[in-house]
Design an enzyme around this catalytic site. Sequence first.
Site, short mmCIF file in Angstrom:
data_model
loop_
_atom_site.label_atom_id
_atom_site.label_comp_id
_atom_site.label_asym_id
_atom_site.label_seq_id
_atom_site.Cartn_x
_atom_site.Cartn_y
_atom_site.Cartn_z
N THR A 95 29.78 -4.60 19.39
CA THR A 95 30.53 -3.35 19.39
C THR A 95 29.62 -2.28 18.85
OG1 THR A 95 32.63 -4.47 19.10
CG2 THR A 95 32.55 -2.14 18.51
N LYS A 170 36.61 -0.61 23.78
CA LYS A 170 36.62 -1.34 22.51
C LYS A 170 37.06 -0.43 21.36
CE LYS A 170 36.08 -4.63 19.55
NZ LYS A 170 34.94 -5.46 19.18
N LYS A 238 32.40 0.01 10.41
CA LYS A 238 31.40 0.57 11.33
C LYS A 238 32.09 1.03 12.63
CE LYS A 238 29.60 -2.42 13.93
NZ LYS A 238 29.87 -3.07 15.23
#
Lengths: 289, 289
Positions: A95, A170, A238
């Site tokens: 990701t 995502k 993150k």
Amino acid sequence: MKIGFIGTGVMGTGVINNLLKHDFEVEVFNRTKAHAQKVIERGAKWVDTPKELAEQNDLVITMVGYPDDVKAQYYGPEGLFAGAKSGQIFMDMTTSTPTLAQELVKEGLNRHVVVLDAPVSGGDVGAREGTLTVMVGGDKVIFETLTPVFDAIAGRVNYFGDAGWGQHAKMANQIMIAATMLGMSETLVYAKKVGLSLPLVLDTLNGGSAQNWSLENYGPRILKGDFQPGFYAKHLLKDLRIALDEAEKMNLALPATALAETLYEKLVDEKHSGDAGTQALIKLWWGQA
Amino acid sequence: MKIGFIGTGVMGTGVINNLLKHDFEVEVFNRTKAHAQKVIERGAKWVDTPKELAEQNDLVITMVGYPDDVKAQYYGPEGLFAGAKSGQIFMDMTTSTPTLAQELVKEGLNRHVVVLDAPVSGGDVGAREGTLTVMVGGDKVIFETLTPVFDAIAGRVNYFGDAGWGQHAKMANQIMIAATMLGMSETLVYAKKVGLSLPLVLDTLNGGSAQNWSLENYGPRILKGDFQPGFYAKHLLKDLRIALDEAEKMNLALPATALAETLYEKLVDEKHSGDAGTQALIKLWWGQA
């Protein structure tokens, strides 16, 4: 098809094992070789550099931690691009940012290599059981040639469009997850403080309109005091930063996502729980460091 | 067992229909008689006051909007308590305050009537299909005598403890739901702004760890522009205010729930969408009043 794989963390290990089970030849590289031991024992072959991995395989998959880790594997004299062959496919399942996904595609084009972005959802369980959900961006024809690979590792594969759109999908996923983690934490904290039976609360809520994957999977772990990572708190942080960066570029306010980012930051920075699972968020209330 | 029922809204109508299907005799009262027409056509008998309902039935169920509506049905010269008979059961299925649930029990004791709190989850679909989740507080033995009633209307019934603890469990439920509604809104807003295929986003997210009931059930309605209430936005706002009141009493901070309360308040007060379904929250971003 010979597959090279970079990243033998909790997710990568599950994916590699499923590739091996489906009789793919898999060569692996990882920053820390010791962490690759488990998949090597199952039949994966160790290779010393990303460059060699690119030279010796038709498809190379990367599944690492941060965008900077992705860059470290692709660029540089020992990187994937240094060993790239015309017609080869690289696929980044980390990701990462939509911007980096687009950069990799451009650099790949210079070397006649197609790069796909294909982040996943489904956690450690999905990786282990081969039921991951994959969100793909990039060249559609090339994507379609990889069906046998996806069949081995995923339960659902959706193509979202050009380079970076897998990463955008995502981000949509992580925005949703952040909210369920927030809600689960506040729900269990309230229930505990009131003195409700927590197993009964989980049973009840998962039988009605409050039902969600996080509560079903992480709720029981929290009740057992199990904060082991299915998915690292630091990695969700993150992801939320990437999502909020992208939202800001579009002048879009996401207050719940921003709240989640603030709380996960607190968990990582103040409670030093970045290496715990995302379910550790509840420690901000329960005071267990 | 003869059942009296007060409240023929979207939820009550579903529950009454299931009681009728299971051959219970049902008498009904509602503040607005016209709204009881559907269940009267199916065989429920109209009665002019809550007092009469109490006089003529073994069990009286209330399922109305707000705590004040509950009070209006129980108290006063035409209220349920005025017609109460010794050994009778009243059950409030409204989502209301734990405090009011405890008050009703005390007043009931004075009249030898047992009052249970039994709020539900599962929305209009659950009410219609008889698959509601019920959270019960109050006298446990009396609760157990009602199994045939719950079998007719619910998929899951959990007993949480003393008077008010059914309501507390419901608050835990609403805290969870508020977060999934927030997350769903931000997810779809992000996805739309980026230009992702929204049906594909729903399919993908519901196949992985972002999966939740709200996204599965309300996501497709939002994509069709359907903001009809399964559950009124104004009622969720009421629930969140109760939850935050209770949390404040315990000195407990619930920032995501507080954010949801602020946003639903905005939706109700500024967008005048209190009578829309909870999924209308997304209108705060999409600007459709």
